[in-house]
Design a protein around this motif. Structure first.
Motif, PDB file in Angstrom:
ATOM      1  N   LEU A 287       0.824  -1.206   0.000  1.00  0.00           N
ATOM      2  CA  LEU A 287       0.000   0.000   0.000  1.00  0.00           C
ATOM      3  C   LEU A 287       0.858   1.257   0.000  1.00  0.00           C
ATOM      4  N   ALA A 288       1.946   1.226   0.744  1.00  0.00           N
ATOM      5  CA  ALA A 288       2.844   2.385   0.776  1.00  0.00           C
ATOM      6  C   ALA A 288       3.463   2.631  -0.598  1.00  0.00           C
ATOM      7  N   ASP A 289       3.850   1.550  -1.283  1.00  0.00           N
ATOM      8  CA  ASP A 289       4.420   1.693  -2.630  1.00  0.00           C
ATOM      9  C   ASP A 289       3.381   2.234  -3.610  1.00  0.00           C
ATOM     10  N   MET A 290       2.147   1.786  -3.497  1.00  0.00           N
ATOM     11  CA  MET A 290       1.081   2.303  -4.355  1.00  0.00           C
ATOM     12  C   MET A 290       0.899   3.799  -4.132  1.00  0.00           C
ATOM     13  N   HIS A 291       0.814   4.194  -2.865  1.00  0.00           N
ATOM     14  CA  HIS A 291       0.635   5.611  -2.531  1.00  0.00           C
ATOM     15  C   HIS A 291       1.791   6.447  -3.075  1.00  0.00           C
ATOM     16  N   MET A 292       3.001   5.961  -2.914  1.00  0.00           N
ATOM     17  CA  MET A 292       4.189   6.679  -3.384  1.00  0.00           C
ATOM     18  C   MET A 292       4.121   6.936  -4.889  1.00  0.00           C
ATOM     19  N   ARG A 293       3.793   5.929  -5.651  1.00  0.00           N
ATOM     20  CA  ARG A 293       3.765   6.064  -7.114  1.00  0.00           C
ATOM     21  C   ARG A 293       2.628   6.976  -7.572  1.00  0.00           C
ATOM     22  N   ILE A 294       1.489   6.868  -6.911  1.00  0.00           N
ATOM     23  CA  ILE A 294       0.369   7.730  -7.272  1.00  0.00           C
ATOM     24  C   ILE A 294       0.710   9.193  -7.022  1.00  0.00           C
ATOM     25  N   GLU A 295       1.253   9.497  -5.858  1.00  0.00           N
ATOM     26  CA  GLU A 295       1.552  10.888  -5.521  1.00  0.00           C
ATOM     27  C   GLU A 295       2.668  11.441  -6.402  1.00  0.00           C
ATOM     28  N   ALA A 296       3.659  10.627  -6.726  1.00  0.00           N
ATOM     29  CA  ALA A 296       4.742  11.074  -7.609  1.00  0.00           C
ATOM     30  C   ALA A 296       4.207  11.377  -9.007  1.00  0.00           C
ATOM     31  N   THR A 297       3.324  10.524  -9.513  1.00  0.00           N
ATOM     32  CA  THR A 297       2.752  10.726 -10.847  1.00  0.00           C
ATOM     33  C   THR A 297       1.845  11.945 -10.872  1.00  0.00           C
ATOM     34  N   GLN A 298       1.052  12.119  -9.818  1.00  0.00           N
ATOM     35  CA  GLN A 298       0.192  13.299  -9.734  1.00  0.00           C
ATOM     36  C   GLN A 298       1.022  14.576  -9.719  1.00  0.00           C
TER      37      GLN A 298
END
Length: 381
Positions: A287-298
């Motif tokens: 979940l932390a990795d998912m959040h990281m990638r989403i926020e970086a892409t946003q």
């Protein structure tokens, strides 16, 4: 997104709230059933127009609502919250079909066509891809030969979103020499004699998206339907692609977030080995990795939108953003289905549907491989 963001004003957030309510009431309760049935009601275009979704970003004189790219990002992401990519693609296909009309069409053509599209009365589609080639636009073979006050169009297009139900088709044709220099854009109307369509179904995903192959058999298209100058279509197509890729990136990033939100809720409720699934370190790390990638892409998305709004044209980064967003969507959809386990392999969860729609986003609007190569050239590599 947080209202503390430097990119979103109170007006942006008010628009987000309006769209979120619209999606929650008019789309989300029905989206899964529409996807299963392979279509959605045409009346949804009118409802989307009335709430300001379809006219967003177009000139007021044609019934549009002037807006910056951050409004467009909000629009793409709020519709994506329903978790049905085919609906987003078809309902908003005007965002790839209409900009060339607005930018390059004659005043008479724009006054006749654009208000009907922006009101939800008519549907707009874009026809670039052909059976013999997709991302290699310079190799397109559909021809348009001048004959007095008309062009005679012959050829075909395929994988066209809104291909069956559209009223207006912005079509790339060859009017001159081979390669990029001989391409033009024509607006072709659905009732043109010699123009026919066949549906493409049995798709892996995007089930409710209307996808078709178009056939042109000696279609007589008025010269007044030429968009811009003859043989100058390649540059128009490239400019249109840049907008399409930003729009796609916004949607893909939100689809990734939908997967994240769904499995966070699931992991808090699901009990395994005597504790909630989220109590296991391996799940929290996913979940932390998912959040990281989403926020970086946003963040990448919003930075590039700001650059475009300030007159820059970061072509390389727009290509890489498109890839970043589809890779983020792919990672999050995969991890979400894995966390859901057997439940993620059954139709029903949004993550399962999004998982099936990963590849179409990685191909459409410019395949990942083409995006890397174009970015590398722009970077002088």
């Amino acid at each position: 997104m947080s209202s503390a963001s430097p990119f979103y004003t109170a007006e942006h957030e008010a628009f987000r709230d309006t769209l979120r309510s619209f999606v929650a009431k008019e789309i989300e309760p029905f989206a899964a059933d529409w996807d299963e049935s392979g279509t959605f009601p045409r009346e949804l275009y009118k409802k989307a127009a009335d709430v300001g979704l379809i006219p967003l970003g177009y000139p007021e004189q044609y019934g549009g609502v002037e807006a910056d790219l951050f409004y467009v990002i909000i629009a793409a992401q709020e519709v994506a919250r329903a978790g049905v990519g085919g609906l987003s693609a078809s309902l908003l296909s005007h965002n790839i079909g209409t900009p060339p009309i607005v930018k390059y069409g004659s005043e008479a053509l724009k006054e006749r066509v654009v208000p009907r599209i922006l009101s939800g009365e008519a549907i707009s589609a874009l026809g670039i891809t052909e059976p013999g080639g997709g991302s290699d636009v310079a190799a397109l073979k559909t021809t348009a030969k001048r004959d007095g006050d008309h062009f005679i169009v012959n050829g075909s297009k395929t994988f066209i979103t809104s291909g069956m139900r559209a009223d207006y088709y912005t079509v790339a044709v060859r009017t001159g020499e081979a390669g990029h220099k001989g391409i033009s854009l024509l607006l072709i109307e659905r009732d043109t004699e010699g123009f026919s369509r066949t549906p493409l179904d049995r798709k892996t995903g995007w089930w409710c998206s209307d996808t078709a192959t178009l056939y042109f058999d000696n279609c007589r298209v008025p010269v007044g339907n030429l968009l811009g100058e003859e043989n100058q279509g390649s540059k128009m197509i490239m400019n249109n692609f840049n907008f399409e890729r930003i729009f796609m990136a916004a949607g893909c990033t939100e689809f990734a977030r939908v997967c994240y939100d769904e499995v966070v809720d699931y992991a808090r409720q699901r009990q395994t080995f005597g504790k909630p699934l989220i109590g296991h370190q391996v799940i929290r790390h996913k979940l932390a990795d998912m959040h990281m990638r989403i926020e970086a892409t946003q963040a990448y998305l919003e930075k590039l939108a700001w650059q475009v709004e300030n007159g820059q044209n970061p072509i390389a980064d727009v290509c890489l953003l498109k890839n970043q967003s589809t890779l983020t969507m792919e990672f999050c959809a995969r991890e979400a289905v894995q966390i859901l386990g057997g439940a993620g392999y059954l139709r029903g969860p949004k993550s399962e549907r999004i998982y099936r729609e990963v590849r179409v986003n990685a191909i459409g609007g410019g395949a990942e491989e083409i995006m890397r190569d174009l970015a590398a050239r722009q970077l002088g590599l």
